[in-house]
Motif scaffolding. Structure first.
Motif, PDB file in Angstrom:
ATOM      1  N   ASP A 134       0.841  -1.207   0.000  1.00 19.25           N
ATOM      2  CA  ASP A 134       0.000   0.000   0.000  1.00 19.25           C
ATOM      3  C   ASP A 134       0.870   1.248   0.000  1.00 19.25           C
ATOM      4  O   ASP A 134       0.648   2.191  -0.756  1.00 19.25           O
ATOM      5  CB  ASP A 134      -0.894   0.033   1.247  1.00 19.25           C
ATOM      6  N   ILE A 135       1.861   1.231   0.890  1.00 16.87           N
ATOM      7  CA  ILE A 135       2.735   2.395   1.025  1.00 16.87           C
ATOM      8  C   ILE A 135       3.471   2.664  -0.283  1.00 16.87           C
ATOM      9  O   ILE A 135       3.506   3.793  -0.776  1.00 16.87           O
ATOM     10  CB  ILE A 135       3.760   2.170   2.157  1.00 16.87           C
ATOM     11  N   PHE A 136       4.053   1.625  -0.849  1.00 18.67           N
ATOM     12  CA  PHE A 136       4.821   1.851  -2.073  1.00 18.67           C
ATOM     13  C   PHE A 136       3.916   2.290  -3.211  1.00 18.67           C
ATOM     14  O   PHE A 136       4.301   3.126  -4.038  1.00 18.67           O
ATOM     15  CB  PHE A 136       5.619   0.592  -2.441  1.00 18.67           C
ATOM     16  N   LEU A 137       2.705   1.778  -3.215  1.00 23.63           N
ATOM     17  CA  LEU A 137       1.772   2.198  -4.256  1.00 23.63           C
ATOM     18  C   LEU A 137       1.395   3.667  -4.072  1.00 23.63           C
ATOM     19  O   LEU A 137       1.319   4.427  -5.043  1.00 23.63           O
ATOM     20  CB  LEU A 137       0.525   1.318  -4.203  1.00 23.63           C
ATOM     21  N   LEU A 138       1.191   4.047  -2.825  1.00 22.89           N
ATOM     22  CA  LEU A 138       0.871   5.453  -2.568  1.00 22.89           C
ATOM     23  C   LEU A 138       2.016   6.336  -3.040  1.00 22.89           C
ATOM     24  O   LEU A 138       1.810   7.370  -3.664  1.00 22.89           O
ATOM     25  CB  LEU A 138       0.628   5.682  -1.075  1.00 22.89           C
ATOM     26  N   LYS A 139       3.239   5.876  -2.738  1.00 26.18           N
ATOM     27  CA  LYS A 139       4.413   6.634  -3.167  1.00 26.18           C
ATOM     28  C   LYS A 139       4.435   6.784  -4.678  1.00 26.18           C
ATOM     29  O   LYS A 139       4.725   7.846  -5.214  1.00 26.18           O
ATOM     30  CB  LYS A 139       5.705   5.921  -2.748  1.00 26.18           C
ATOM     31  N   ALA A 140       4.133   5.688  -5.341  1.00 30.15           N
ATOM     32  CA  ALA A 140       4.296   5.685  -6.788  1.00 30.15           C
ATOM     33  C   ALA A 140       3.185   6.447  -7.490  1.00 30.15           C
ATOM     34  O   ALA A 140       3.407   7.045  -8.539  1.00 30.15           O
ATOM     35  CB  ALA A 140       4.341   4.240  -7.297  1.00 30.15           C
ATOM     36  N   THR A 141       2.003   6.435  -6.921  1.00 32.16           N
ATOM     37  CA  THR A 141       0.875   6.939  -7.697  1.00 32.16           C
ATOM     38  C   THR A 141       0.261   8.223  -7.180  1.00 32.16           C
ATOM     39  O   THR A 141      -0.551   8.834  -7.859  1.00 32.16           O
ATOM     40  CB  THR A 141      -0.254   5.892  -7.746  1.00 32.16           C
ATOM     41  N   GLU A 142       0.640   8.642  -5.965  1.00 27.80           N
ATOM     42  CA  GLU A 142      -0.064   9.770  -5.368  1.00 27.80           C
ATOM     43  C   GLU A 142      -0.127  10.993  -6.281  1.00 27.80           C
ATOM     44  O   GLU A 142      -1.199  11.469  -6.644  1.00 27.80           O
ATOM     45  CB  GLU A 142       0.586  10.161  -4.043  1.00 27.80           C
ATOM     46  N   SER A 143       1.048  11.453  -6.707  1.00 26.17           N
ATOM     47  CA  SER A 143       1.030  12.699  -7.460  1.00 26.17           C
ATOM     48  C   SER A 143       0.418  12.473  -8.842  1.00 26.17           C
ATOM     49  O   SER A 143      -0.279  13.330  -9.371  1.00 26.17           O
ATOM     50  CB  SER A 143       2.443  13.255  -7.585  1.00 26.17           C
ATOM     51  N   LYS A 144       0.659  11.299  -9.381  1.00 21.63           N
ATOM     52  CA  LYS A 144       0.091  11.018 -10.698  1.00 21.63           C
ATOM     53  C   LYS A 144      -1.418  11.067 -10.633  1.00 21.63           C
ATOM     54  O   LYS A 144      -2.086  11.635 -11.481  1.00 21.63           O
ATOM     55  CB  LYS A 144       0.556   9.651 -11.186  1.00 21.63           C
TER      56      LYS A 144
ATOM     57  N   GLY B 453      -0.220  15.599   8.954  1.00 17.97           N
ATOM     58  CA  GLY B 453       1.069  14.914   8.901  1.00 17.97           C
ATOM     59  C   GLY B 453       1.896  15.250   7.677  1.00 17.97           C
ATOM     60  O   GLY B 453       2.982  14.721   7.489  1.00 17.97           O
ATOM     61  N   SER B 454       1.384  16.151   6.825  1.00 22.48           N
ATOM     62  CA  SER B 454       2.090  16.457   5.581  1.00 22.48           C
ATOM     63  C   SER B 454       2.283  17.954   5.360  1.00 22.48           C
ATOM     64  O   SER B 454       2.627  18.372   4.277  1.00 22.48           O
ATOM     65  CB  SER B 454       1.307  15.881   4.398  1.00 22.48           C
ATOM     66  N   GLY B 455       2.043  18.743   6.390  1.00 21.11           N
ATOM     67  CA  GLY B 455       2.129  20.191   6.235  1.00 21.11           C
ATOM     68  C   GLY B 455       3.559  20.690   6.126  1.00 21.11           C
ATOM     69  O   GLY B 455       4.509  19.906   6.129  1.00 21.11           O
ATOM     70  N   SER B 456       3.705  21.992   5.994  1.00 26.27           N
ATOM     71  CA  SER B 456       4.991  22.692   5.945  1.00 26.27           C
ATOM     72  C   SER B 456       5.945  22.086   4.922  1.00 26.27           C
ATOM     73  O   SER B 456       7.136  21.967   5.166  1.00 26.27           O
ATOM     74  CB  SER B 456       5.661  22.737   7.318  1.00 26.27           C
ATOM     75  N   GLY B 457       5.415  21.716   3.772  1.00 25.06           N
ATOM     76  CA  GLY B 457       6.280  21.259   2.682  1.00 25.06           C
ATOM     77  C   GLY B 457       6.728  19.823   2.797  1.00 25.06           C
ATOM     78  O   GLY B 457       7.644  19.399   2.096  1.00 25.06           O
ATOM     79  N   LEU B 458       6.100  19.050   3.684  1.00 23.93           N
ATOM     80  CA  LEU B 458       6.532  17.657   3.838  1.00 23.93           C
ATOM     81  C   LEU B 458       5.639  16.677   3.078  1.00 23.93           C
ATOM     82  O   LEU B 458       5.688  15.479   3.317  1.00 23.93           O
ATOM     83  CB  LEU B 458       6.565  17.276   5.323  1.00 23.93           C
ATOM     84  N   ASN B 459       4.784  17.195   2.169  1.00 22.97           N
ATOM     85  CA  ASN B 459       3.878  16.278   1.475  1.00 22.97           C
ATOM     86  C   ASN B 459       4.498  15.700   0.210  1.00 22.97           C
ATOM     87  O   ASN B 459       3.889  15.624  -0.837  1.00 22.97           O
ATOM     88  CB  ASN B 459       2.544  16.963   1.151  1.00 22.97           C
ATOM     89  N   ALA B 460       5.750  15.273   0.326  1.00 22.72           N
ATOM     90  CA  ALA B 460       6.430  14.642  -0.801  1.00 22.72           C
ATOM     91  C   ALA B 460       6.038  13.166  -0.855  1.00 22.72           C
ATOM     92  O   ALA B 460       5.302  12.679  -0.018  1.00 22.72           O
ATOM     93  CB  ALA B 460       7.935  14.795  -0.620  1.00 22.72           C
ATOM     94  N   GLY B 461       6.526  12.466  -1.861  1.00 22.26           N
ATOM     95  CA  GLY B 461       6.205  11.051  -1.963  1.00 22.26           C
ATOM     96  C   GLY B 461       7.203  10.186  -1.232  1.00 22.26           C
ATOM     97  O   GLY B 461       6.850   9.172  -0.636  1.00 22.26           O
TER      98      GLY B 461
END
Lengths: 171, 549, 334
Positions: A134-144, B453-461
């Motif tokens: 789940d975590i890796f999928l979130l990493k991979a797809t979130e911004s997309k 949990g993702s504020g202040s610029g920490l909402n990266a992947g």
């Protein structure tokens, strides 16, 4: 007496010691806070851990399958999957149940109890893998999914195969 | 992928081991762990604004490629900030380490890492301050073991790395500050620490690149003006399908009544885009019914301000566009969209930094006659204040039934609750556009709200584990109302929340969707001349229209 | 770790012994006159230097932590105390903070909740608030009571306070409540530091030293009043001499008193250089002592300076063709 009866009789002691052993996998300074029995919203880790362990003990004392065990383990594994644990550390708390059982349960059940715990461990590994996926999928797809999906709807990017990314999650 | 863990890394991922009594003893063994840190700022992004020490570097490599005199730069940087910020000086001096803040931090509660206790996070920097800037520290340095006795330590590379790691595990949410008897605000200390890091080029990319984009192109994603317009026009097409009404907005219209600025996330990222469509519907309604003229701008197309997470100076440089554009267009006042840190900047910094805005008028809602005296000087009004006022005066025709499928709860964003106090306005709006509203438990909302949990610029992947761990306290409360009341929609007034909470829900409470408040307003608002709607803004069937599909 | 509290403990013992033996060796003038004067001087100068040091730093932005509803629309009820927009609200907020430790009290809310299994939950946190209040108020009463040694005749308010403090009327000489509460609260705060893992983890030697010092002062004071029975008349002669700047060293005062006085002097001298300065800092904390009215009234930053910005002209120059093509209005059409 059956092992199930023995589990029921010793429920509270098993829970208490197993919970303590689990919380002790955190650094001592944090364990103090996480082990506190306060409002669950002020201490989600402690509260969820306690509830999950309790559910598992109830399950073991009644009927269970690999599936029900895995489902019951989900809340606590889901937390440990994002904390600073290695895979081994993330599920190590289940093994602690063996030691706890040894001191509490009738020795006649030792072997049977160990086997039960082994099943819990296997279910735990399964669930951990799912959470990590789940975590890796979130990493991979979130911004997309968030950004490119909007672009795509607007016809600004078309080449992106969004469905492929989402498809892998559903399977 | 570079951030996948090797088996070796897994085995020696943080080993808390036997807790050493003294946290300073563990500084050397702090590992910058994949999943918990964000990637380093790209050199190009740092160069755009002419910030120091632009170069490629990697936090998990031994050599951070710092300037030779980095210790001196930081020492002087601290000194200068002690003079410029009373907050910093007092917060360095007065902490009594009572521990009241320890279990208030979502990152501590979620990760269980004791260095995430707010007091300890601050002590990382305070220990250096004690060593270099206090009388007691200087005297005790002279005797053997005295440094340790003073709780002081010199600024070494290990200390710097530890600080960097943990000050990028703070979302500047201010929850600890609520409970501190002296009002010590870890956010303020984190802001100073990050400002110091930027002096030697230690920003993270998720902050530096949006800052660079925003500076040059006008918004975080670097969307160029024509694409920005395309995007809004696309929403207009969708809205025409849904409502039958043409909601085309104004761009850069000189002499409009109001300039509207919202975070670009609302224009480019789901589910913020639906909120954006809500704004368009509202402005169309006000234009047709009352003749109110609202304009957008592609130059000031970013309400958010990641400069706030870089340094006060960078924040000012990015924020300047708002007043500059309002002045150029000759509007009466500015209306701000739903965003968290954007509103902390507007509410507590903008007028001081880039004011006085004497070319604008004290905001008056021409439709209701309400004068926004609380914004008399800054001349910028929050859209939920504006909409709440319209609803209160009965100026909006709303059909709550169109949101009947939404069972709502509301997440207070850290910045608007603890840096502003905007609590009841959004609730008032929600209750007027939706019938089903349930609060999360009291110790997790309003001024006690837990960060996403993702504020202040920490909402990266790349730091997903950190984000999900930090999101746990919020998720626990959300899950509770989901199970108890069947809540299926989490309302929020922050663009970062809309993105971050969606991910949070996916991991922790998959049955809950995230929606901006003006998405619901857009659904409920009955436009003059609209056709009978069968779909909501997400193009899903409205309640009662499911069969017709 | 152990050195963090053992060294402060040893230091307090040592300091006491130095004074105790020193006074016996004929150095009474130093411990009874010179050092107290120096300590008070250090306290006053140090305190003023520290507070003016803070005051000298700018307050560039108005950044109160808001803990309640803001003032916005007239029909929305503002939380005037936790989110004040006027100075009277700020004063009220500060008074509640200073006299009732309001922020610390927020901690305790969970203690009154019921948890999922509907048991009233138990929390140490309420005791931090109670302990801190008890400690500070008992300390205040003790200090005020001591004014009887520095005034003649003793003002009636001091006598009244003393009567109130001794209201339980137990033992002879009468037991003072503050004399019980102060060491008890100090011991509690010490126990928290020693036995609560998280507090122990964040504690420094500088957190233990003042606690031991205060416990030492209390212990010597209590033993003089209740057990060893020192020469009160002689002591008052001496303390009056100190405040009237005509110091005398009467005979037969005893080392215990010099120990007590020396520890008090150390506390005074140490005060400005330590965390005890939270006494002054609490008044100056910008997140608490400012009104949340930044949008209504402009706050001025004394060091505000101009910064390079990306102007609209730069922007249009960069994107002009694309803007024209997209039909966006531009200032210059070439």
């Amino acid at each position: 007496m059956t092992i199930k009866q023995c589990l029921k009789d010793n429920h509270n002691r098993l829970l208490k010691q197993w919970f303590q052993a689990t919380i002790n996998t955190y650094p001592a300074q944090s364990a103090k806070i996480l082990g506190k029995d306060v409002d669950r919203f002020d201490n989600p880790v402690g509260a969820v851990t306690r509830e999950t362990l309790e559910d598992i003990l109830h399950l073991l004392a009644s009927d269970y399958t690999a599936d029900t065990l895995e489902k019951a383990l989900d809340p606590v594994i889901r937390i440990r999957a994002v904390q600073a644990f290695s895979a081994a550390e993330a599920v190590s708390f289940i093994f602690a149940l063996k030691d706890v059982g040894e001191t509490i349960m009738d020795s006649a059940f030792a072997r049977e109890f160990d086997r039960m715990v082994d099943q819990v461990v296997l279910a735990g590994f399964n669930r951990l893998m799912k959470c990590r996926e789940d975590i890796f999928l979130l990493k991979a797809t979130e911004s997309k999914r968030r950004i490119h999906a909007a672009f795509e709807r607007a016809g600004l990017v078309q080449e992106l195969k969004e469905e492929d990314l989402l498809g892998s999650k559903k399977s | 992928m570079a951030d996948e863990l090797t088996p070796d890394e897994l085995l020696d991922k943080i080993d808390y081991g036997a807790p050493s009594g003294d946290w300073m003893d563990t500084t050397k063994s702090v590992q910058i762990r994949p999943g918990m840190y964000c990637y380093a700022a790209k050199a190009e992004s740092v160069e755009t604004l002419g910030l120091p020490n632009a170069r490629p570097w990697n936090p998990i490599e031994e050599d951070w490629k710092l300037p030779d005199n980095w210790q001196q730069i930081l020492h002087e940087g601290i000194k200068e900030r002690l003079e410029r910020f009373r907050t910093f000086k007092i917060f360095m001096d007065v902490c009594v380490r009572c521990g009241a803040c320890a279990d208030k931090c979502h990152f501590f509660l979620g990760t269980g890492d004791p260095k995430n206790m707010p007091v300890l996070r601050a002590e990382l920097l305070r220990s250096v301050y004690r060593n270099d800037f206090t009388t007691a520290g200087k005297i005790l340095q002279k005797i053997p073991g005295g440094q340790r006795l003073a709780g002081a330590r010199p600024l070494t590379i290990d200390v710097l790395k530890e600080m960097w790691y943990y000050f990028f595990q703070c979302t500047e949410c201010r929850r600890c500050s609520v409970f501190c008897p002296y009002g010590i605000d870890t956010a303020e200390i984190t802001i100073m620490a990050r400002e110091l890091f930027n002096l030697i080029g230690l920003n993270i990319d998720w902050i530096a690149t949006p800052v660079s984009n925003c500076y040059q192109t006008g918004n975080h994603l670097g969307i160029q003006p024509h694409a920005f317009k395309d995007m809004l026009e696309f929403f207009v097409e969708d809205l025409e399908d849904i409502t039958g009404v043409d909601c085309t907005p104004n761009f850069q219209k000189k002499g409009a009544d109001i300039l509207f600025i919202t975070p670009s996330g609302d224009v480019f990222a789901d589910p913020g885009t639906y909120t954006c469509q809500g704004y368009l519907i509202l402005f169309k309604y006000l234009k047709d019914k009352y003749g109110l003229d609202v304009t957008w701008s592609t130059y000031a197309s970013e309400g958010g301000n990641f400069g706030f997470f870089t340094s006060h100076e960078t924040m000012k440089r990015l924020n300047a566009k708002m007043y500059a554009e309002a002045k150029r267009l000759g509007v009466k006042w500015i209306l701000g969209g739903e965003c968290g840190h954007m509103w902390r900047v507007i509410h507590q910094y903008m007028d001081t930094m880039n004011g006085p805005a004497d070319f604008l008028e004290v905001p008056v809602n021409p439709i209701t006659g309400t004068r926004f005296d609380n914004a008399a000087s800054t001349k910028m009004v929050h859209i939920t204040e504006f909409t709440a006022d319209l609803i209160k005066h009965g100026k909006l025709e709303l059909d709550k039934g169109r949101n009947a499928n939404r069972i709502m709860t509301f997440h207070d964003s850290c910045n608007t609750s603890r840096g502003m106090g905007l609590l009841d306005e959004p609730r008032y709006v929600i209750k007027n556009v939706c019938d089903n509203f349930y609060e999360m438990p009291p110790n997790t909302i309003r001024e006690n709200t837990f960060c996403c949990g993702s504020g202040s610029g920490l909402n990266a992947g790349e730091n997903m584990e950190l984000r999900m761990a930090g999101a746990l306290p919020r998720a626990t409360a959300l899950k509770h109302v989901h199970e108890k009341y069947g809540v299926n929609t989490l309302g929020t007034i922050c663009a970062i929340d809309r993105a971050a909470l969606s991910t949070l829900c996916e991991y922790w409470v998959p049955e809950v969707e995230v929606a901006g408040i003006h998405e619901l307003v857009g659904n409920a608002l009955i436009l003059p001349g609209e056709k009978e709607r069968t779909e909501d803004l997400r193009m899903e069937p409205l309640p009662g229209c499911e069969e017709e599909e | 770790m152990t050195q963090k509290y053992l060294i402060p403990l040893a230091a307090v013992f040592l300091l006491f012994l130095v004074a105790y033996t020193g006074a016996g060796a004929g150095l009474g003038w130093f411990f009874g006159i010179v050092f107290p004067y120096l300590a008070v001087l250090a306290f006053l100068v140090g305190f003023v230097v520290k507070v003016t040091g803070w005051a000298a730093s700018a307050v560039p932005f108005r950044i109160p932590t808001t803990c309640g509803q803001q003032k916005s629309l007239p029909w929305i009820k503002q939380n005037c105390i936790d989110n004040p927009d006027t100075s009277s609200g700020v004063i009220l907020r500060m008074l509640l903070e200073i006299f009732t430790f309001r922020s610390l009290f927020r901690n305790t809310k969970a203690a009154f909740n019921r948890n999922a299994s509907n048991r009233i939950t138990y929390s140490w946190e309420i005791f931090l608030w109670v302990g801190a209040l008890a400690f500070h108020y008992a300390f205040l009463v003790v200090i005020l009571r001591h004014f009887r040694f520095f005034t003649a005749p003793v003002p009636s308010c001091i006598q009244f306070l003393e009567a109130l403090d001794g209201i339980v009327q137990v033992g002879l000489p009468g037991l003072f409540l503050s004399g019980v509460v102060l060491p008890a609260a100090a011991l509690f705060l010490l126990a928290r530091r020693l036995f609560d893992a998280k507090v122990r983890y964040v504690s420094q030697a500088a957190d233990f030293f003042p606690l031991f010092l205060i416990l030492g002062i209390a212990a010597t004071g209590i033993s003089m009043r209740y057990f060893t029975k020192v020469d009160i008349v002689g002591i008052k002669e001496m303390t009056m001499g100190l405040v009237t700047f005509s110091p005398v060293i009467p005979d037969g005062i005893g080392g215990l008193f010099y120990g007590h006085l020396f520890l008090v002097s150390i506390l005074f001298a140490y005060f400005p250089a330590s965390k005890l300065m939270h006494l002054g800092g609490v008044f100056l904390s910008p997140t608490r002592n400012m009104a949340n009215n930044t949008r209504a009234k402009r706050h001025v930053n004394p060091w505000n300076y101009d910064v390079p910005i990306h102007t609209y002209q730069d922007y249009e120059d960069h994107f002009r063709d694309k803007m024209i093509e997209a039909g966006l209005p531009v200032e210059k059409k070439e």
